[in-house]
Design a protein around this motif. Structure first.
Motif, PDB file in Angstrom:
ATOM      1  N   GLY A  42       0.804  -1.216   0.000  1.00  0.00           N
ATOM      2  CA  GLY A  42       0.000   0.000   0.000  1.00  0.00           C
ATOM      3  C   GLY A  42       0.833   1.259   0.000  1.00  0.00           C
ATOM      4  O   GLY A  42       0.512   2.227  -0.698  1.00  0.00           O
ATOM      5  N   TRP A  43       1.909   1.275   0.790  1.00  0.00           N
ATOM      6  CA  TRP A  43       2.781   2.453   0.822  1.00  0.00           C
ATOM      7  C   TRP A  43       3.457   2.660  -0.515  1.00  0.00           C
ATOM      8  O   TRP A  43       3.652   3.791  -0.956  1.00  0.00           O
ATOM      9  CB  TRP A  43       3.817   2.335   1.939  1.00  0.00           C
ATOM     10  N   GLY A  44       3.822   1.572  -1.165  1.00  0.00           N
ATOM     11  CA  GLY A  44       4.445   1.679  -2.483  1.00  0.00           C
ATOM     12  C   GLY A  44       3.494   2.271  -3.508  1.00  0.00           C
ATOM     13  O   GLY A  44       3.898   3.101  -4.332  1.00  0.00           O
ATOM     14  N   VAL A  45       2.230   1.860  -3.453  1.00  0.00           N
ATOM     15  CA  VAL A  45       1.232   2.423  -4.367  1.00  0.00           C
ATOM     16  C   VAL A  45       1.056   3.910  -4.087  1.00  0.00           C
ATOM     17  O   VAL A  45       0.950   4.724  -5.024  1.00  0.00           O
ATOM     18  CB  VAL A  45      -0.106   1.663  -4.264  1.00  0.00           C
ATOM     19  N   LEU A  46       1.051   4.297  -2.819  1.00  0.00           N
ATOM     20  CA  LEU A  46       0.937   5.718  -2.478  1.00  0.00           C
ATOM     21  C   LEU A  46       2.140   6.516  -2.979  1.00  0.00           C
ATOM     22  O   LEU A  46       1.989   7.656  -3.433  1.00  0.00           O
ATOM     23  CB  LEU A  46       0.771   5.895  -0.978  1.00  0.00           C
ATOM     24  N   VAL A  47       3.326   5.933  -2.901  1.00  0.00           N
ATOM     25  CA  VAL A  47       4.525   6.608  -3.415  1.00  0.00           C
ATOM     26  C   VAL A  47       4.413   6.793  -4.930  1.00  0.00           C
ATOM     27  O   VAL A  47       4.732   7.860  -5.458  1.00  0.00           O
ATOM     28  CB  VAL A  47       5.800   5.823  -3.042  1.00  0.00           C
ATOM     29  N   VAL A  48       3.940   5.766  -5.626  1.00  0.00           N
ATOM     30  CA  VAL A  48       3.782   5.863  -7.074  1.00  0.00           C
ATOM     31  C   VAL A  48       2.732   6.925  -7.417  1.00  0.00           C
ATOM     32  O   VAL A  48       2.925   7.731  -8.336  1.00  0.00           O
ATOM     33  CB  VAL A  48       3.412   4.487  -7.677  1.00  0.00           C
ATOM     34  N   LEU A  49       1.620   6.963  -6.677  1.00  0.00           N
ATOM     35  CA  LEU A  49       0.592   7.978  -6.912  1.00  0.00           C
ATOM     36  C   LEU A  49       1.110   9.386  -6.618  1.00  0.00           C
ATOM     37  O   LEU A  49       0.791  10.340  -7.336  1.00  0.00           O
ATOM     38  CB  LEU A  49      -0.649   7.682  -6.082  1.00  0.00           C
ATOM     39  N   ALA A  50       1.911   9.526  -5.570  1.00  0.00           N
ATOM     40  CA  ALA A  50       2.495  10.833  -5.253  1.00  0.00           C
ATOM     41  C   ALA A  50       3.460  11.268  -6.356  1.00  0.00           C
ATOM     42  O   ALA A  50       3.473  12.452  -6.746  1.00  0.00           O
ATOM     43  CB  ALA A  50       3.203  10.784  -3.903  1.00  0.00           C
ATOM     44  N   ALA A  51       4.262  10.349  -6.850  1.00  0.00           N
ATOM     45  CA  ALA A  51       5.172  10.673  -7.951  1.00  0.00           C
ATOM     46  C   ALA A  51       4.382  11.058  -9.200  1.00  0.00           C
ATOM     47  O   ALA A  51       4.748  12.004  -9.912  1.00  0.00           O
ATOM     48  CB  ALA A  51       6.094   9.495  -8.245  1.00  0.00           C
ATOM     49  N   ALA A  52       3.289  10.333  -9.461  1.00  0.00           N
ATOM     50  CA  ALA A  52       2.451  10.658 -10.614  1.00  0.00           C
ATOM     51  C   ALA A  52       1.845  12.049 -10.467  1.00  0.00           C
ATOM     52  O   ALA A  52       1.799  12.822 -11.432  1.00  0.00           O
ATOM     53  CB  ALA A  52       1.352   9.611 -10.773  1.00  0.00           C
ATOM     54  N   ALA A  53       1.387  12.391  -9.269  1.00  0.00           N
ATOM     55  CA  ALA A  53       0.818  13.721  -9.035  1.00  0.00           C
ATOM     56  C   ALA A  53       1.886  14.798  -9.213  1.00  0.00           C
ATOM     57  O   ALA A  53       1.609  15.869  -9.777  1.00  0.00           O
ATOM     58  CB  ALA A  53       0.210  13.797  -7.639  1.00  0.00           C
ATOM     59  N   GLY A  54       3.098  14.539  -8.766  1.00  0.00           N
ATOM     60  CA  GLY A  54       4.187  15.488  -8.961  1.00  0.00           C
ATOM     61  C   GLY A  54       4.518  15.692 -10.423  1.00  0.00           C
ATOM     62  O   GLY A  54       4.751  16.822 -10.877  1.00  0.00           O
TER      63      GLY A  54
END
Length: 125
Positions: free
Chosen positions: A96-108
């Motif tokens: 789950g944390w990895g998916v959140l990191v990927v989503l945060a990178a995508a938002a950036g």
């Protein structure tokens, strides 16, 4: 398709793990798609906008799969969205944390693309 064919082939897939894998795949799709958008806004080259995200996806997939075999790739695994979401999401579930990191990178990347589009001097014919 996996849900329909699961009983036929006896895969014994969990609905939760299948949903998690689909969510992780969607998060990675957003990352690579928005990276293409940002690059297209930065560099007026369709080739660059398509080739860089595709090359990054291929390299990230290889790093995720080969980092345990080649020790020199081990530090690069943190740059791989495939490694971040989990190495085998259908068997072990997603991180789950990895998916959140990927989503945060995508938002950036999307935010950077929005800024880059605003900076472009686009003329309306």
């Amino acid at each position: 398709t996996l849900l329909v064919l699961d009983p036929v082939f006896g895969l014994d897939l969990s609905l939760g793990r299948l949903a998690g894998a689909m969510g992780a795949l969607a998060a990675m799709g957003l990352l690579y798609g928005w990276l293409a958008l940002a690059l297209g806004a930065w560099v007026p080259s369709k080739l660059v906008a398509l080739a860089v995200p595709a090359g990054y996806a291929a390299a990230a997939y290889l790093v995720s799969g080969l980092h345990s075999l080649a020790g020199w790739l081990d530090p690069l695994r943190f740059l791989s969205p495939f490694w971040l979401v989990g190495s085998s999401p259908l068997q072990d579930g997603v991180d789950g944390w990895g998916v959140l990191v990927v989503l945060a990178a995508a938002a950036g990347v999307l935010a950077a693309g929005a800024v880059l589009v605003e900076r472009r001097d686009l003329e309306v014919p």
